[in-house]
Design a protein around this motif. Structure first.
Motif, PDB file in Angstrom:
ATOM      1  N   LEU A 254     -34.086  66.682  24.324  1.00 46.90           N
ATOM      2  CA  LEU A 254     -32.660  66.967  24.446  1.00 46.90           C
ATOM      3  C   LEU A 254     -32.137  66.517  25.808  1.00 46.90           C
ATOM      4  N   ASP A 255     -32.947  66.684  26.850  1.00 45.68           N
ATOM      5  CA  ASP A 255     -32.555  66.245  28.191  1.00 45.68           C
ATOM      6  C   ASP A 255     -32.406  64.726  28.283  1.00 45.68           C
ATOM      7  N   GLN A 256     -33.091  63.991  27.412  1.00 43.85           N
ATOM      8  CA  GLN A 256     -33.045  62.532  27.457  1.00 43.85           C
ATOM      9  C   GLN A 256     -31.786  61.967  26.804  1.00 43.85           C
ATOM     10  N   LEU A 257     -31.115  62.772  26.002  1.00 41.67           N
ATOM     11  CA  LEU A 257     -29.921  62.293  25.312  1.00 41.67           C
ATOM     12  C   LEU A 257     -28.754  62.164  26.277  1.00 41.67           C
ATOM     13  N   PRO A 258     -27.857  61.227  26.012  1.00 42.68           N
ATOM     14  CA  PRO A 258     -26.631  61.173  26.805  1.00 42.68           C
ATOM     15  C   PRO A 258     -25.829  62.451  26.590  1.00 42.68           C
ATOM     16  N   GLU A 259     -25.057  62.825  27.589  1.00 41.17           N
ATOM     17  CA  GLU A 259     -24.309  64.078  27.532  1.00 41.17           C
ATOM     18  C   GLU A 259     -23.386  64.131  26.312  1.00 41.17           C
ATOM     19  N   ALA A 260     -22.791  62.992  25.943  1.00 40.67           N
ATOM     20  CA  ALA A 260     -21.875  62.957  24.805  1.00 40.67           C
ATOM     21  C   ALA A 260     -22.585  63.305  23.496  1.00 40.67           C
ATOM     22  N   GLN A 261     -23.882  63.060  23.401  1.00 36.25           N
ATOM     23  CA  GLN A 261     -24.646  63.406  22.202  1.00 36.25           C
ATOM     24  C   GLN A 261     -25.306  64.772  22.336  1.00 36.25           C
ATOM     25  N   ARG A 262     -25.669  65.149  23.557  1.00 38.26           N
ATOM     26  CA  ARG A 262     -26.352  66.417  23.785  1.00 38.26           C
ATOM     27  C   ARG A 262     -25.423  67.609  23.545  1.00 38.26           C
ATOM     28  N   LYS A 263     -24.187  67.530  24.050  1.00 44.02           N
ATOM     29  CA  LYS A 263     -23.265  68.663  23.936  1.00 44.02           C
ATOM     30  C   LYS A 263     -22.977  69.060  22.490  1.00 44.02           C
ATOM     31  N   PRO A 264     -22.689  68.109  21.577  1.00 47.70           N
ATOM     32  CA  PRO A 264     -22.454  68.523  20.183  1.00 47.70           C
ATOM     33  C   PRO A 264     -23.656  69.238  19.568  1.00 47.70           C
ATOM     34  N   ILE A 265     -24.850  68.774  19.869  1.00 45.47           N
ATOM     35  CA  ILE A 265     -26.051  69.415  19.317  1.00 45.47           C
ATOM     36  C   ILE A 265     -26.171  70.843  19.834  1.00 45.47           C
ATOM     37  N   ILE A 266     -25.938  71.026  21.119  1.00 42.44           N
ATOM     38  CA  ILE A 266     -26.024  72.368  21.711  1.00 42.44           C
ATOM     39  C   ILE A 266     -24.983  73.292  21.094  1.00 42.44           C
ATOM     40  N   LEU A 267     -23.758  72.795  20.944  1.00 42.73           N
ATOM     41  CA  LEU A 267     -22.694  73.640  20.397  1.00 42.73           C
ATOM     42  C   LEU A 267     -22.971  74.046  18.951  1.00 42.73           C
ATOM     43  N   ILE A 268     -23.507  73.141  18.152  1.00 43.91           N
ATOM     44  CA  ILE A 268     -23.749  73.429  16.742  1.00 43.91           C
ATOM     45  C   ILE A 268     -25.052  74.207  16.556  1.00 43.91           C
ATOM     46  N   ALA A 269     -26.125  73.726  17.143  1.00 51.65           N
ATOM     47  CA  ALA A 269     -27.441  74.318  16.893  1.00 51.65           C
ATOM     48  C   ALA A 269     -27.681  75.603  17.674  1.00 51.65           C
ATOM     49  N   LEU A 270     -27.228  75.651  18.902  1.00 48.06           N
ATOM     50  CA  LEU A 270     -27.549  76.804  19.733  1.00 48.06           C
ATOM     51  C   LEU A 270     -26.409  77.808  19.843  1.00 48.06           C
ATOM     52  N   ARG A 271     -25.203  77.324  19.904  1.00 41.40           N
ATOM     53  CA  ARG A 271     -24.055  78.231  20.026  1.00 41.40           C
ATOM     54  C   ARG A 271     -23.474  78.618  18.673  1.00 41.40           C
ATOM     55  N   GLU A 272     -23.976  77.957  17.625  1.00 41.57           N
ATOM     56  CA  GLU A 272     -23.585  78.245  16.242  1.00 41.57           C
ATOM     57  C   GLU A 272     -22.076  78.160  16.024  1.00 41.57           C
ATOM     58  N   MET A 273     -21.447  77.164  16.618  1.00 41.00           N
ATOM     59  CA  MET A 273     -20.018  76.937  16.419  1.00 41.00           C
ATOM     60  C   MET A 273     -19.820  76.128  15.142  1.00 41.00           C
ATOM     61  N   SER A 274     -18.645  76.238  14.563  1.00 39.48           N
ATOM     62  CA  SER A 274     -18.313  75.364  13.440  1.00 39.48           C
ATOM     63  C   SER A 274     -18.016  73.984  14.006  1.00 39.48           C
ATOM     64  N   TYR A 275     -18.018  72.976  13.131  1.00 40.45           N
ATOM     65  CA  TYR A 275     -17.739  71.620  13.599  1.00 40.45           C
ATOM     66  C   TYR A 275     -16.343  71.540  14.219  1.00 40.45           C
ATOM     67  N   VAL A 276     -15.375  72.181  13.601  1.00 38.28           N
ATOM     68  CA  VAL A 276     -14.000  72.145  14.100  1.00 38.28           C
ATOM     69  C   VAL A 276     -13.908  72.819  15.468  1.00 38.28           C
ATOM     70  N   GLU A 277     -14.529  73.997  15.618  1.00 40.89           N
ATOM     71  CA  GLU A 277     -14.506  74.704  16.907  1.00 40.89           C
ATOM     72  C   GLU A 277     -15.165  73.864  17.998  1.00 40.89           C
ATOM     73  N   ALA A 278     -16.303  73.270  17.668  1.00 43.68           N
ATOM     74  CA  ALA A 278     -17.033  72.478  18.652  1.00 43.68           C
ATOM     75  C   ALA A 278     -16.229  71.243  19.055  1.00 43.68           C
ATOM     76  N   ALA A 279     -15.594  70.575  18.084  1.00 43.27           N
ATOM     77  CA  ALA A 279     -14.782  69.399  18.396  1.00 43.27           C
ATOM     78  C   ALA A 279     -13.618  69.785  19.290  1.00 43.27           C
ATOM     79  N   ARG A 280     -12.989  70.925  18.989  1.00 46.42           N
ATOM     80  CA  ARG A 280     -11.879  71.398  19.825  1.00 46.42           C
ATOM     81  C   ARG A 280     -12.364  71.712  21.240  1.00 46.42           C
ATOM     82  N   SER A 281     -13.527  72.352  21.360  1.00 48.62           N
ATOM     83  CA  SER A 281     -14.019  72.724  22.694  1.00 48.62           C
ATOM     84  C   SER A 281     -14.344  71.493  23.540  1.00 48.62           C
ATOM     85  N   LEU A 282     -14.721  70.404  22.881  1.00 47.41           N
ATOM     86  CA  LEU A 282     -14.999  69.159  23.610  1.00 47.41           C
ATOM     87  C   LEU A 282     -13.747  68.286  23.731  1.00 47.41           C
ATOM     88  N   ASP A 283     -12.665  68.717  23.084  1.00 46.27           N
ATOM     89  CA  ASP A 283     -11.394  67.996  23.127  1.00 46.27           C
ATOM     90  C   ASP A 283     -11.538  66.563  22.616  1.00 46.27           C
TER      91      ASP A 283
END
Length: 170
Positions: free
Chosen positions: A103-132
């Motif tokens: 996960l540390d090897q991924l670019p930040e733009a790819q790492r953040k969505p994975i963290i928001l969905i897999a670890l923070r259990e956000m919906s896709y819409v919530e996660a997209a909004r949080s990343l603007d």
């Protein structure tokens, strides 16, 4: 003067700067070592005749910033990891460590969505909004991130199994 001799001249200064950055002698030694390894690895990018000191300090500074970002990612993810149902086993800890390193090897733009969905259990819409970002962009980054994560983890696993196979352990 050779590159080796110049690096040796700056090692004490690098250590002092590392102590200022980390405030921990052990971490400072590790940072100096990592800096010197990177400098040796990228020695062909240094131009003889230019001042080596700023080049080495820039490597150290960038390495330290990367380490801080990596630590922040881990600390952000740590509270969201579920408590284990069964006692920890060495195999499980190794897999988790491999996934976090991948996960540390991924670019930040790819790492953040994975963290928001897999670890923070956000919906896709919530996660997209949080990343603007638009939902389509978010889904694309998530898909690319998951695929890259799979490749990294499967490459690590395949490499370790190949070594075990050669030794006759499996």
């Amino acid at each position: 003067m050779s590159l080796k001799a110049e690096v040796t001249l700056h090692t004490a200064s690098l250590r002092r700067y590392a102590l200022v950055l980390t405030r921990d002698p052990t971490a400072a030694d590790d940072l100096v070592q990592e800096t010197l390894v990177k400098a040796i690895d990228k020695a062909d990018t240094w131009q003889p005749g230019t001042n080596l000191r700023p080049w080495l300090f820039r490597i150290m500074h960038n390495t330290h910033i990367s380490d801080l970002r990596r630590a922040k990612t881990r600390s952000d993810a740590a509270p969201d990891l579920p408590e284990p149902v069964v006692p920890d086993h060495q195999h499980t800890q190794l897999e988790l460590k491999q996934v976090l390193q991948a996960l540390d090897q991924l670019p930040e733009a790819q790492r953040k969505p994975i963290i928001l969905i897999a670890l923070r259990e956000m919906s896709y819409v919530e996660a997209a909004r949080s990343l603007d970002v638009p939902l389509g962009t978010f889904m694309s980054r998530l898909g690319r991130g998951r695929e890259a994560l799979r490749k990294i983890v499967s490459g690590v696993t395949a490499g370790k199994l190949a070594v075990l196979n050669r030794k006759g352990n499996i």
